[in-house]
Design a protein around this motif. Structure first.
Motif, short mmCIF file in Angstrom:
data_model
loop_
_atom_site.label_atom_id
_atom_site.label_comp_id
_atom_site.label_asym_id
_atom_site.label_seq_id
_atom_site.Cartn_x
_atom_site.Cartn_y
_atom_site.Cartn_z
N ARG A 304 0.82 -1.20 0.01
CA ARG A 304 -0.08 -0.09 0.08
C ARG A 304 0.85 1.26 0.12
N LYS A 308 1.48 3.99 -3.31
CA LYS A 308 0.89 5.33 -3.04
C LYS A 308 2.05 6.27 -2.98
N GLU A 334 -2.48 4.36 5.69
CA GLU A 334 -2.46 5.77 5.49
C GLU A 334 -1.99 6.60 6.84
N LYS A 338 0.60 9.47 6.98
CA LYS A 338 0.29 10.74 7.40
C LYS A 338 1.37 11.19 8.34
#
Length: 341
Positions: A304, A308, A334, A338
């Motif tokens: 992932r 990204k 995610e 972040k």
């Protein structure tokens, strides 16, 4: 310091239980050893090119070993990894009672039984505790056994295994702080452990886990305080990352150099679910599907983030301990992106 584990006995018992492995003639054995060494050396460049991680030359030697060699190497590694716990036990009780309560031969038998069981399963392993920079172990008889069991193309399977294990070698040698961080977590966990609980319950849980008896048999049952769970979560996040990363690399590099990689992965994943394997014992010891979850969840996390942000940005995980994903972040890439990127 009192020797609470008879390591020589553990090695003898473990070696006897592990056995010799599949029937391999001397010529074939020499060929397997030579090929594994070549594949390990070849994997270094393949892993570097795919990941962008570069480990210094002439660090962490590659050893092709038999089952006894693996048992001996892990007894050596365990003696280092368990040193903080042993120190805690021996400083909290007088030498006489400790020796009486535990019994170095009894613990040697228990550890030997565990090593013997695992010694017939493990294909390869990076030992980060070997001085000065660790060492990579490839267990030749187990690799031959599994490739025969799967009906895999021998040359393809051997390189595939080497890619996974070489990734671990590169992880630790390109980021030497990983070893110190892992040992610090072990030390921190040992400092929080209740000695009486460890002496009374710890070995029984390990024995029950290996034998599949009892109601628990989980080492996690000994970890109950918020501080202990926090440490365990950090270790779980780290190990999930390292195992998942190695799986992603071996499959990512595979299609370019291993024609049958898809067939190998399909058969190997099916084998991982088999009853009586290393994974089942580890699930019992940890109280959850830990090892399989590490491969599966760690690989999802890596894919992932790479999809990204790209591989170079993903490599921020190796910049320092503060950039390692937590156990929660492994399930929520995610959140890691972040926080770190």
């Amino acid at each position: 310091m009192v020797d609470v584990i008879d390591w020589d006995l553990a090695v003898r018992v473990g070696s006897r239980l592990a056995g010799d492995g599949p029937d391999v003639g001397p010529d074939e054995a020499a060929e397997v050893v030579a090929e594994l060494r070549e594949d390990a050396a070849r994997s270094t460049g393949l892993v570097r090119d795919y990941t962008g991680l570069d480990s210094p030359d002439n660090t962490a030697p590659v050893l092709v070993v038999d089952r006894r060699g693996w048992v001996q190497a892990n007894a050596d590694a365990f003696s280092i990894a368990l040193a903080p716990l042993v120190d805690r036990v021996t400083t909290k009780r007088e030498p006489g009672p400790v020796a009486t309560a535990i019994g170095s031969r009894v613990t040697g038998l228990e550890v030997g039984g565990l090593l013997g069981f695992l010694g017939g399963k493990v294909l390869g392993q990076f030992d980060p505790f070997h001085e000065p920079h660790g060492r990579l172990l490839l267990v030749a008889p187990n690799i031959v056994h599994v490739e025969r069991e799967l009906g895999a193309v021998a040359g393809d399977f051997r390189l595939w295994v080497c890619l996974h294990e070489e990734t671990h070698r590169v992880q630790f040698t390109a980021s030497p702080w990983l070893r110190d961080h892992l040992f610090a977590q072990i030390t921190a966990l040992a400092d929080t452990m209740d000695v009486t609980s460890l002496l009374d319950d710890g070995l029984k849980r390990i024995t029950d886990a290996v034998k599949g008896t009892g109601q628990t048999g989980s080492l996690v049952d000994l970890v109950s305080s918020p501080e202990q769970k926090e440490i365990l979560d950090r270790v779980t996040g780290m190990m999930s990352l390292l195992e998942g990363h190695a799986d992603v690399v071996m499959d990512g590099v595979g299609p370019e150099v291993i024609p049958s990689v898809e067939a190998i992965r399909k058969k190997f994943d099916k084998r991982r679910k088999g009853v009586g394997t290393l994974d089942k014992v580890l699930r019992r010891l940890l109280g959850l599907d830990a090892k399989m979850a590490q491969y599966r969840d760690g690989a999802k996390f890596v894919r992932r983030v790479v999809d990204k942000a790209g591989m170079s940005e993903f490599n921020a995980v190796f910049a320092g301990p503060e950039n390692l994903p937590s156990r929660d972040e492994i399930h929520d890439p995610e959140a890691w992106i972040k926080r770190v990127l």
